[in-house]
Design an enzyme around this catalytic site. Structure first.
Site, PDB file in Angstrom:
ATOM      1  N   LYS A 154       7.226  -6.479  -4.636  1.00 52.48           N
ATOM      2  CA  LYS A 154       8.248  -6.705  -3.596  1.00 52.48           C
ATOM      3  C   LYS A 154       8.925  -8.012  -3.888  1.00 52.48           C
ATOM      4  O   LYS A 154       8.296  -8.905  -4.446  1.00 52.48           O
ATOM      5  CB  LYS A 154       7.604  -6.734  -2.210  1.00 52.48           C
ATOM      6  CG  LYS A 154       6.880  -5.455  -1.826  1.00 52.48           C
ATOM      7  CD  LYS A 154       7.821  -4.384  -1.353  1.00 52.48           C
ATOM      8  CE  LYS A 154       7.120  -3.046  -1.155  1.00 52.48           C
ATOM      9  NZ  LYS A 154       7.940  -1.991  -0.624  1.00 52.48           N
ATOM     10  N   LYS A 156      11.648  -5.063  -2.727  1.00 54.84           N
ATOM     11  CA  LYS A 156      11.875  -3.703  -3.234  1.00 54.84           C
ATOM     12  C   LYS A 156      12.805  -3.688  -4.437  1.00 54.84           C
ATOM     13  O   LYS A 156      12.553  -3.005  -5.416  1.00 54.84           O
ATOM     14  CB  LYS A 156      12.544  -2.850  -2.138  1.00 54.84           C
ATOM     15  CG  LYS A 156      11.638  -2.356  -1.065  1.00 54.84           C
ATOM     16  CD  LYS A 156      12.463  -1.941   0.139  1.00 54.84           C
ATOM     17  CE  LYS A 156      12.400  -0.477   0.439  1.00 54.84           C
ATOM     18  NZ  LYS A 156      11.136   0.088   0.871  1.00 54.84           N
ATOM     19  N   LYS A 180       3.919   0.304  -9.467  1.00 53.40           N
ATOM     20  CA  LYS A 180       4.793   1.383  -9.015  1.00 53.40           C
ATOM     21  C   LYS A 180       6.168   0.810  -8.715  1.00 53.40           C
ATOM     22  O   LYS A 180       6.277  -0.231  -8.053  1.00 53.40           O
ATOM     23  CB  LYS A 180       4.200   2.013  -7.756  1.00 53.40           C
ATOM     24  CG  LYS A 180       5.006   3.129  -7.158  1.00 53.40           C
ATOM     25  CD  LYS A 180       4.323   3.599  -5.876  1.00 53.40           C
ATOM     26  CE  LYS A 180       5.278   4.048  -4.810  1.00 53.40           C
ATOM     27  NZ  LYS A 180       6.405   3.217  -4.495  1.00 53.40           N
ATOM     28  N   ASP A 182       9.678   0.748  -6.691  1.00 55.97           N
ATOM     29  CA  ASP A 182       9.969   1.147  -5.316  1.00 55.97           C
ATOM     30  C   ASP A 182      10.949   2.319  -5.321  1.00 55.97           C
ATOM     31  O   ASP A 182      11.586   2.600  -6.337  1.00 55.97           O
ATOM     32  CB  ASP A 182      10.490  -0.049  -4.505  1.00 55.97           C
ATOM     33  CG  ASP A 182       9.775  -0.126  -3.161  1.00 55.97           C
ATOM     34  OD1 ASP A 182       9.532   0.951  -2.576  1.00 55.97           O
ATOM     35  OD2 ASP A 182       9.453  -1.234  -2.706  1.00 55.97           O
ATOM     36  N   GLU A 183      11.068   2.985  -4.180  1.00 55.13           N
ATOM     37  CA  GLU A 183      11.846   4.235  -4.162  1.00 55.13           C
ATOM     38  C   GLU A 183      13.323   4.026  -4.473  1.00 55.13           C
ATOM     39  O   GLU A 183      13.984   4.920  -4.980  1.00 55.13           O
ATOM     40  CB  GLU A 183      11.665   4.967  -2.826  1.00 55.13           C
ATOM     41  CG  GLU A 183      12.214   4.287  -1.573  1.00 55.13           C
ATOM     42  CD  GLU A 183      11.292   3.191  -1.042  1.00 55.13           C
ATOM     43  OE1 GLU A 183      10.176   3.043  -1.572  1.00 55.13           O
ATOM     44  OE2 GLU A 183      11.703   2.480  -0.110  1.00 55.13           O
ATOM     45  N   HIS A 272       7.241  10.403  -4.351  1.00 57.57           N
ATOM     46  CA  HIS A 272       7.557   9.554  -3.201  1.00 57.57           C
ATOM     47  C   HIS A 272       8.342  10.428  -2.229  1.00 57.57           C
ATOM     48  O   HIS A 272       9.110  11.276  -2.649  1.00 57.57           O
ATOM     49  CB  HIS A 272       8.380   8.345  -3.651  1.00 57.57           C
ATOM     50  CG  HIS A 272       8.401   7.262  -2.616  1.00 57.57           C
ATOM     51  ND1 HIS A 272       9.130   7.373  -1.459  1.00 57.57           N
ATOM     52  CD2 HIS A 272       7.769   6.064  -2.555  1.00 57.57           C
ATOM     53  CE1 HIS A 272       8.935   6.273  -0.724  1.00 57.57           C
ATOM     54  NE2 HIS A 272       8.113   5.472  -1.368  1.00 57.57           N
ATOM     55  N   ARG A 273       8.129  10.231  -0.919  1.00 59.56           N
ATOM     56  CA  ARG A 273       8.728  11.150   0.052  1.00 59.56           C
ATOM     57  C   ARG A 273       9.834  10.527   0.900  1.00 59.56           C
ATOM     58  O   ARG A 273      10.101  11.004   2.003  1.00 59.56           O
ATOM     59  CB  ARG A 273       7.634  11.714   0.940  1.00 59.56           C
ATOM     60  CG  ARG A 273       6.867  10.630   1.688  1.00 59.56           C
ATOM     61  CD  ARG A 273       5.814  11.211   2.625  1.00 59.56           C
ATOM     62  NE  ARG A 273       5.134  10.130   3.302  1.00 59.56           N
ATOM     63  CZ  ARG A 273       4.399  10.259   4.397  1.00 59.56           C
ATOM     64  NH1 ARG A 273       4.234  11.456   4.926  1.00 59.56           N
ATOM     65  NH2 ARG A 273       3.817   9.226   4.963  1.00 59.56           N
ATOM     66  N   LYS A 312       2.372   0.790   8.415  1.00 60.52           N
ATOM     67  CA  LYS A 312       3.578   0.431   9.163  1.00 60.52           C
ATOM     68  C   LYS A 312       4.434   1.629   9.545  1.00 60.52           C
ATOM     69  O   LYS A 312       5.390   1.491  10.298  1.00 60.52           O
ATOM     70  CB  LYS A 312       4.416  -0.545   8.309  1.00 60.52           C
ATOM     71  CG  LYS A 312       5.060   0.100   7.074  1.00 60.52           C
ATOM     72  CD  LYS A 312       5.840  -0.891   6.204  1.00 60.52           C
ATOM     73  CE  LYS A 312       6.478  -0.165   5.024  1.00 60.52           C
ATOM     74  NZ  LYS A 312       7.093  -1.036   4.041  1.00 60.52           N
ATOM     75  N   SER A 342      -0.088   4.581   1.821  1.00 59.54           N
ATOM     76  CA  SER A 342       0.821   3.474   1.536  1.00 59.54           C
ATOM     77  C   SER A 342       1.659   3.116   2.755  1.00 59.54           C
ATOM     78  O   SER A 342       1.821   3.921   3.660  1.00 59.54           O
ATOM     79  CB  SER A 342       1.749   3.890   0.384  1.00 59.54           C
ATOM     80  OG  SER A 342       2.696   2.888   0.123  1.00 59.54           O
ATOM     81  N   GLY A 343       2.175   1.892   2.753  1.00 58.58           N
ATOM     82  CA  GLY A 343       3.076   1.454   3.808  1.00 58.58           C
ATOM     83  C   GLY A 343       2.399   0.507   4.772  1.00 58.58           C
ATOM     84  O   GLY A 343       1.719   0.937   5.703  1.00 58.58           O
ATOM     85  N   GLN A 365      -1.992   2.200  -2.105  1.00 57.31           N
ATOM     86  CA  GLN A 365      -0.810   1.487  -2.571  1.00 57.31           C
ATOM     87  C   GLN A 365      -0.549   0.309  -1.632  1.00 57.31           C
ATOM     88  O   GLN A 365      -0.356   0.509  -0.436  1.00 57.31           O
ATOM     89  CB  GLN A 365       0.333   2.499  -2.561  1.00 57.31           C
ATOM     90  CG  GLN A 365       1.465   2.169  -3.504  1.00 57.31           C
ATOM     91  CD  GLN A 365       2.299   1.053  -2.985  1.00 57.31           C
ATOM     92  OE1 GLN A 365       2.377  -0.009  -3.609  1.00 57.31           O
ATOM     93  NE2 GLN A 365       2.902   1.251  -1.844  1.00 57.31           N
TER      94      GLN A 365
HETATM   95  C1  CAP Z   1       5.129   0.450   0.699  1.00 48.66           C
HETATM   96  C2  CAP Z   1       6.365   1.161   0.239  1.00 48.66           C
HETATM   97  C3  CAP Z   1       6.410   2.679   0.341  1.00 48.66           C
HETATM   98  C4  CAP Z   1       6.008   3.305   1.626  1.00 48.66           C
HETATM   99  C5  CAP Z   1       6.478   4.738   1.803  1.00 48.66           C
HETATM  100  C6  CAP Z   1       7.522   0.614   1.024  1.00 48.66           C
HETATM  101  O1  CAP Z   1       5.226  -0.940   0.587  1.00 48.66           O
HETATM  102  O2  CAP Z   1       6.603   0.865  -1.095  1.00 48.66           O
HETATM  103  O3  CAP Z   1       7.711   3.077   0.028  1.00 48.66           O
HETATM  104  O4  CAP Z   1       4.636   3.266   1.696  1.00 48.66           O
HETATM  105  O5  CAP Z   1       5.943   5.317   2.914  1.00 48.66           O
HETATM  106  O6  CAP Z   1       8.547   0.317   0.455  1.00 48.66           O
HETATM  107  O7  CAP Z   1       7.411   0.495   2.227  1.00 48.66           O
HETATM  108  P1  CAP Z   1       4.338  -1.950   1.444  1.00 48.66           P
HETATM  109  P2  CAP Z   1       4.940   6.569   2.857  1.00 48.66           P
HETATM  110  O8  CAP Z   1       2.917  -1.790   0.921  1.00 48.66           O
HETATM  111  O9  CAP Z   1       4.894  -3.305   1.192  1.00 48.66           O
HETATM  112  O10 CAP Z   1       4.437  -1.537   2.879  1.00 48.66           O
HETATM  113  O11 CAP Z   1       3.830   6.193   1.944  1.00 48.66           O
HETATM  114  O12 CAP Z   1       4.490   6.737   4.265  1.00 48.66           O
HETATM  115  O13 CAP Z   1       5.732   7.715   2.365  1.00 48.66           O
HETATM  116 MG    MG Z   2       8.565   1.805  -1.160  1.00 48.77          MG
END
Ligand code: CAP
Ligand code: MG
Length: 420
Positions: A154, A156, A180, A182-183, A272-273, A312, A342-343, A365
């Site tokens: 991070k 992102k 990983k 980020d999306e 990733h979703r 979160k 994750s999250g 994650q």
């Molecule tokens: C987590 C994350 C993921 C989310 C996606 C983010 O980072 O990389 O994209 O977990 O949600 O950008 O938020 P943090 P999910 O560890 O900094 O929160 O897994 O529910 O699909």
């Molecule tokens: Mg992410």
């Protein structure tokens, strides 16, 4: 006698017993005002199979064999059986154009939610499922008997490829297994996919030599189909094992296409979703995440985000656990998919996540919970590993922190808080 203008109720047959080859869908239905449950249910079955809003002047008898049948109505839950011939073998877009298509917009329903699809073996046999699956990924990376860890550097987006690779080095060195993307980190002007992939995989080799541990990179190849093909090929050429795809934003056809490409290249897929919550979050309308995970496993993703339970993002424990149980279950020839928690995770939450999940077959994650560590990313990575080790040894985190200054610092900053 007045001519019938519709035949919705013909799609209801509560005496029907589904056959082994029927494809079944469960829906939650709230009829619109002045519409009975039977009428609403009949319309869902009709519009998702052979019907339209009115009777037709010409309807050959054999077409009646293709009608979907509502065979159960229980409160707001209905079950519909679809003859297999309605579905094109091996096409998720076509399936969803039926069971998740026009029906969501019908005025006759106030709310409609696709809860599950039960796919007969005859349908499932046209799909590959995951290339490696849980067991295959574990042996590829030689990580057994513990969750696999990953970190998204991070912020992102923002790092250039050199900065990203430097941070990756620290994270890997601290003990995290996977880096990983980020999306929304794909190929940006200040951080091109190719540069990043080259540098991260080089760092991976270096850390593997230094630590003797296998390391992986979930390289986000999300883009147009042509670009994804190029990027997947590059990852394979550079000796990577995994690609990451934002499966909802690229679409089902693109995912199916990339699954074939990844089969040829022997690459695993991390799903990733991002965007799923736009249609999975409302408990009364849309599609349950469970269905998304089922179709993704069918096509063949090796990992899929299913929720952190104590993180979160929205996702109740019951829903997450149901999805994870499905991903662990035997399913014809289809291999098992790793759920990704994750999250919003940080070391203080990890024992709870693992205990609630009841299985260590999990990717854990942690992004902010590593990069926000007061002593830096390497210490953050170590705190994650120490927290997991403590859980596996049956030692409390407070106790484990006495022997790990990294874990102690993480707990001092984040305690056991669940982020909102
Ligand atoms: C987590 C994350 C993921 C989310 C996606 C983010 O980072 O990389 O994209 O977990 O949600 O950008 O938020 P943090 P999910 O560890 O900094 O929160 O897994 O529910 O699909
Ligand atoms: Mg992410």
């Amino acid at each position: 006698m007045e001519e019938r203008i519709d035949w919705y109720l013909d799609f209801i047959d509560l005496n029907y017993k589904p056959s082994k080859t029927d494809l079944i869908a469960y829906f939650y239905v709230e009829p619109a005002e002045n519409i009975s449950m039977e009428e609403a249910a009949g319309r869902v079955a009709s519009e998702s199979s052979v019907g339209t809003w009115t009777t037709l002047t010409k309807l050959p008898d054999r077409i009646k064999d293709l009608m979907a049948r509502v065979y159960e109505i229980n409160g707001n839950i209905i079950k519909i059986a679809y003859p297999l011939d309605l579905w094109e073998p091996g096409s998720i877009p076509q399936l969803l154009s039926g069971v998740a298509g026009n029906i969501f917009g019908m005025k006759a329903v106030k709310n409609l939610r696709l809860l599950d699809v039960i796919l007969p073996e005859e349908y499932v046999k046209h799909f590959r499922g995951p290339e490696y699956g849980i067991d295959g990924v574990r042996s590829l990376f030689k990580i057994y008997d513990r969750p696999i860890t990953a970190t998204v550097p991070k912020p992102k987006v923002g790092y250039d490829s050199d900065e990203f690779a430097e941070v990756a080095y620290e994270i890997y060195s601290g003990g995290i297994d996977f880096i990983k993307d980020d999306e929304n980190l794909t190929s940006l002007s200040f951080n091109k996919f190719e540069d990043r992939a080259r540098k991260v995989l080089k760092v991976r080799d270096r850390v593997e030599n230094e630590t003797g541990e296998r390391k992986g990179y979930l390289a986000n190849i999300t883009s147009t189909i042509k670009e994804m093909e190029k990027r997947a090929k590059l990852v394979a050429d550079l000796g990577g094992e995994y690609v990451m795809i934002d499966i909802i934003t690229v679409g089902w056809a693109a995912l199916q296409h990339m699954r074939e490409i990844c089969h040829d290249l022997k690459l695993a897929i991390h799903a990733h979703r991002a965007m799923h919550a736009s249609f999975t979050r409302n408990k009364k309308h849309g599609i349950r995440m469970y269905v998304v995970a089922k179709l993704a496993r069918l096509i063949g993703v090796d990992n899929i985000h299913t929720g952190a339970i104590y993180g979160k993002l929205e996702g109740p424990a019951k829903d997450v656990l149901e999805i994870n149980q499905f991903l662990y279950s035997d399913w014809y020839h289809i291999k098992k998919t790793f759920p990704v928690a994750s999250g919003g995770l940080h070391p203080g939450l990890l024992p709870k996540v693992l205990e609630t999940n009841g299985s260590v077959d999990l990717f854990i994650q942690v992004g902010g919970g590593v990069l926000g560590h007061p002593m830096g990313a390497k210490a953050g990575a170590k705190a994650v590993r120490d927290a997991i080790a403590a859980y596996l040894d049956g030692v409390s985190l407070d106790e484990a922190a006495k022997k790990s200054k990294e874990l102690e610092a993480a707990l001092k900053k984040w305690h056991y808080i669940i982020p909102v």
